[in-house]
Scaffold this active site. Sequence first.
Site, short mmCIF file in Angstrom:
data_model
loop_
_atom_site.label_atom_id
_atom_site.label_comp_id
_atom_site.label_asym_id
_atom_site.label_seq_id
_atom_site.Cartn_x
_atom_site.Cartn_y
_atom_site.Cartn_z
N GLY A 192 1.09 -1.62 -1.73
CA GLY A 192 0.25 -2.61 -2.12
C GLY A 192 -1.18 -2.38 -1.07
N GLY A 262 6.82 2.09 2.99
CA GLY A 262 8.11 2.43 2.67
C GLY A 262 7.96 3.96 2.13
N ALA A 267 12.74 7.65 -1.28
CA ALA A 267 13.39 8.79 -2.21
C ALA A 267 12.25 9.29 -2.96
CB ALA A 267 14.80 8.45 -2.33
N HIS A 634 15.54 -2.22 -1.93
CA HIS A 634 14.61 -2.74 -2.91
C HIS A 634 14.36 -4.40 -2.76
CE1 HIS A 634 15.77 1.14 -5.09
NE2 HIS A 634 14.62 1.27 -4.08
N GLY A 667 5.35 -5.99 -2.43
CA GLY A 667 6.74 -6.14 -2.88
C GLY A 667 6.99 -7.79 -3.16
C1 LIG Z 1 15.73 4.59 2.38
C2 LIG Z 1 14.50 3.97 1.37
C3 LIG Z 1 14.56 4.60 0.08
C4 LIG Z 1 13.73 4.28 -0.92
N1 LIG Z 1 13.52 4.95 -2.03
C5 LIG Z 1 12.72 4.35 -3.17
C6 LIG Z 1 12.59 5.14 -4.18
O1 LIG Z 1 12.88 6.14 -4.39
N2 LIG Z 1 11.71 4.75 -5.00
C7 LIG Z 1 11.10 3.53 -5.04
O2 LIG Z 1 10.51 2.93 -5.88
N3 LIG Z 1 11.38 2.59 -3.88
C8 LIG Z 1 12.15 3.09 -2.85
N4 LIG Z 1 12.20 2.31 -1.75
C9 LIG Z 1 11.59 1.09 -1.61
C10 LIG Z 1 10.07 1.09 -1.36
O3 LIG Z 1 9.97 1.72 -0.15
C11 LIG Z 1 9.48 -0.29 -1.16
O4 LIG Z 1 9.91 -0.95 -2.45
C12 LIG Z 1 8.05 -0.26 -1.18
O5 LIG Z 1 7.79 0.32 0.16
C13 LIG Z 1 7.32 -1.68 -0.78
O6 LIG Z 1 6.30 -1.37 -0.78
P1 LIG Z 1 5.23 -2.73 -0.29
O7 LIG Z 1 3.99 -2.15 -0.62
O8 LIG Z 1 5.76 -3.97 -0.33
O9 LIG Z 1 5.39 -2.46 1.48
P2 LIG Z 1 5.69 -1.50 2.21
O10 LIG Z 1 5.74 0.05 1.81
O11 LIG Z 1 7.16 -2.02 2.76
O12 LIG Z 1 4.93 -1.46 3.44
C14 LIG Z 1 4.75 -2.63 4.46
C15 LIG Z 1 4.16 -2.16 5.63
O13 LIG Z 1 3.42 -3.27 6.44
C16 LIG Z 1 3.95 -3.27 7.77
N5 LIG Z 1 3.86 -4.16 8.29
C17 LIG Z 1 4.92 -5.50 8.53
N6 LIG Z 1 4.62 -6.38 9.00
C18 LIG Z 1 3.38 -6.38 9.45
C19 LIG Z 1 2.62 -7.24 10.32
N7 LIG Z 1 2.80 -8.31 10.64
N8 LIG Z 1 1.33 -6.50 10.62
C20 LIG Z 1 1.00 -5.23 10.41
N9 LIG Z 1 1.86 -4.38 9.55
C21 LIG Z 1 2.99 -4.97 9.02
C22 LIG Z 1 5.15 -2.48 7.77
O14 LIG Z 1 5.37 -1.75 8.83
C23 LIG Z 1 5.06 -1.51 6.51
O15 LIG Z 1 4.50 -0.29 7.12
C24 LIG Z 1 13.01 2.84 -0.74
C25 LIG Z 1 13.28 2.18 0.53
C26 LIG Z 1 14.01 2.74 1.50
C27 LIG Z 1 14.23 2.02 2.75
#
Ligand SMILES: Cc1cc2nc3c(=O)[nH]c(=O)nc-3n(C[C@H](O)[C@H](O)[C@H](O)COP(=O)(O)OP(=O)(O)OC[C@H]3O[C@@H](n4cnc5c(N)ncnc54)[C@H](O)[C@@H]3O)c2cc1C
Length: 712
Positions: A192, A262, A267, A634, A667
């Site tokens: 995001g 993430g 993956a 997830h 997410g």
């Molecule tokens: C092992 C593994 C495998 C996965 N494989 C897949 C896949 O193959 N396909 C798929 O679709 N999804 C996969 N996922 C899920 C995917 O990674 C997440 O759904 C996705 O990254 C969520 O995106 P997001 O934008 O919500 O935030 P995220 O990508 O979780 O990013 C949030 C960021 O905010 C930062 N943050 C948190 N709190 C703070 C704060 N207070 N101040 C500053 N920064 C902060 C964190 O450090 C992080 O870097 C996998 C997850 C894991 C753990």
Amino acid sequence: MLAPSALRPRYRRLVSARVVIVLAPTCDLVLEIFLGLNGVTSRRLQSKPAHRNRIIGLFADPEGALGEATKRSLHLPQLMSILGRETCDARPMGLERPCVLTIAAVDRKPSALMNKGSCPTEQILSLLQEELAEFINLVGAQVLHRAPAPDGALTRVHRQGAARANFGSVNPTTGQSMSFDYDFIIIGSGFGGSVSALRLIDKGYRVLVLEKGSELKADDFPKSNWNLKRWLWMPSLGFRGLFQIRIFRHVTVLAGVGVGGGSLVYANTLPIPKRGFFESPSWAHLADWELELRPHYATARRMLGAVPNPTFTPVDRIIKEVAEETGNPFDKTHVAVYFGESGKTVPDPYFNGEGPERTGCNMCGGCMLGCPHGSKNTLDKNYLYLARKRGLDLHANAEVHGVEPLRGGGYQVRARHGRSRLRRRRRSYTARNVIFSAGVLGTVELLLRLKKDPKGLPKLSKRLGAKIRTNSESLIGVIGQQREHDLSRGIAIGSIIQTDEHSHLEPVRYPAGSGVFRTMLAPHVTGQNFAIRLARLLATIARHPIRTLRAATVPDMAKYSMILLYMRSTEGTLRFRLGKLARKHMGSDVETGVTPTASIPEATKLAERIAAKIDGDSFSLLTETILNTPTTAHILGGCCMGDSPVNGVIDRNHRVFGYDGLYVIDGSAISANPGVNPSLTITALAERAMARIPSKADLEGNSPPGREPQKG
Ligand SMILES: Cc1cc2nc3c(=O)[nH]c(=O)nc-3n(C[C@H](O)[C@H](O)[C@H](O)COP(=O)(O)OP(=O)(O)OC[C@H]3O[C@@H](n4cnc5c(N)ncnc54)[C@H](O)[C@@H]3O)c2cc1C
Ligand code: SF4
């Protein structure tokens, strides 16, 4: 060039929309598109060819937004001056020469506008503005120039509306320009956050991303998950890796940390959810999600470099056999990996040379440890890379702990900078707007704390923390007794079995040498209570002591095992709240439906079938076997959408109820269960949210003529 008849189906769904102002076409094809939309419109257009090139028709549905607007004496020329005349490059639509489109759309949900009979002008205008942006996005046109709106009463209304939406830097009470460090601060650099960063930079805003994790380069990634210091995120122990494990009472959550969020550990798998997700009653009343997200899914896949997996490994063969035996469809995954020629480095293959160089994937299986070879399309290689090149400020090792509204508008954001807990510096920044993109674990926890703080964000909806979805997952490891095949070769997830309309199974791998999960495993058993599971666990060990020991001491777990990830889109939600004892941290409660469980009989049966193929045994994490607590990579929800703060934390455009200029784009905004890996959906939703934010130049009415938008 596309024939008009070929184009028309693309727009057929728009027929149901009410197209209210018609365009000034210089090109017949544009006419043709709209012939399909509205017979009256097309007849008028045809009957007045001399009037081409200027606005020639207003067709207001009396029930629609513009009908209401006209009833309130907003006449067409004035309205056009508010919306601006869009000069579009129509070439992406297949047109040979540029044409002028002046369009306003579309009120698909009059009830949302009418607000029980009262329909404030600014609300209509802001929604029309959004719809216009969306329409332009939908037809794939690029806005080259928007004529500045002339001054006047209606312009003032428009400007005030914009100030209310907090896009500009105007004090809504005094009308004075205000000074902020940034137009937007984004908390977190995952999917995001990265999408938002690039799109806002391209719209001319000053943007800062604050990321609590580190910026990791190829040499920083661990070679195996035994290297806990490089792999895990446990800052209290000095571990500043990329992988976080958090254990709640009802679910164990896995998540990524670092610049790229993430994407560093994921993956790479990027499926589009099935229709049920878009039509889920939890959010279907807010928009036609399938239609609206379609173009954004395409953009997301292009930006993330997702392609069908071209490889076929022994694991994929096993999965295919099981699919055939069970009569279920087998598919290759869509993955964000540069395949090219294995090991060969080439100049940027994705963004016309503006991106970083890439190296062909060598199938090492290390995707979930961070790809050290430059083959995985992590966010720091696409969205974030481009955004930084174009002017984004990004601070790593900067954890946001405070967001406070400022008098007169805007926010102060407080962060702790630094890698060492003892030597962290506190810094604060001001911004007109703040986007929470810290992932479910980051965003929901931070907002829960801010809601408790009278100086923070106490007016946040009571729905904060509700509707947490685990994607209903089960993770089962199958450790083979055979040693002839190396199952660790390949990308992290290469194939998929669709087990039924609501569920599927994916085999997941770590690279050779990665066996740390061995220390956290116990034989996989099912059973809804502890006594049954314990009895079955002991029985399994007693029946097969040698096999169990051999599996538990397998020399290289990644080489001789398969991890099976089973997901389904059934409902059932948790609620996150601040902990009862340690109020700084979150805890979980069951909210609706059944408690998430690690015992999913369908998953167990599939695991047994697969185990039989490699003479293997099924294992699960101790938390699953002993406590029946499922594990998910997830985690979703917690800041779900609604049409008011009574039933949602944010609106359908990700704006936080109660606080102008706050957004949640990650997410935690996912408001239904996708039942598949969610990153593509998070990316597409972020693209959609950003398409609704006007450019800074448009807001300030000083867009230079012919300004070329940047592509990518
Ligand atoms: C092992 C593994 C495998 C996965 N494989 C897949 C896949 O193959 N396909 C798929 O679709 N999804 C996969 N996922 C899920 C995917 O990674 C997440 O759904 C996705 O990254 C969520 O995106 P997001 O934008 O919500 O935030 P995220 O990508 O979780 O990013 C949030 C960021 O905010 C930062 N943050 C948190 N709190 C703070 C704060 N207070 N101040 C500053 N920064 C902060 C964190 O450090 C992080 O870097 C996998 C997850 C894991 C753990
Ligand atoms: S298999 Fe290896 S080289 Fe290919 S993307 Fe994954 S980590 Fe990178």
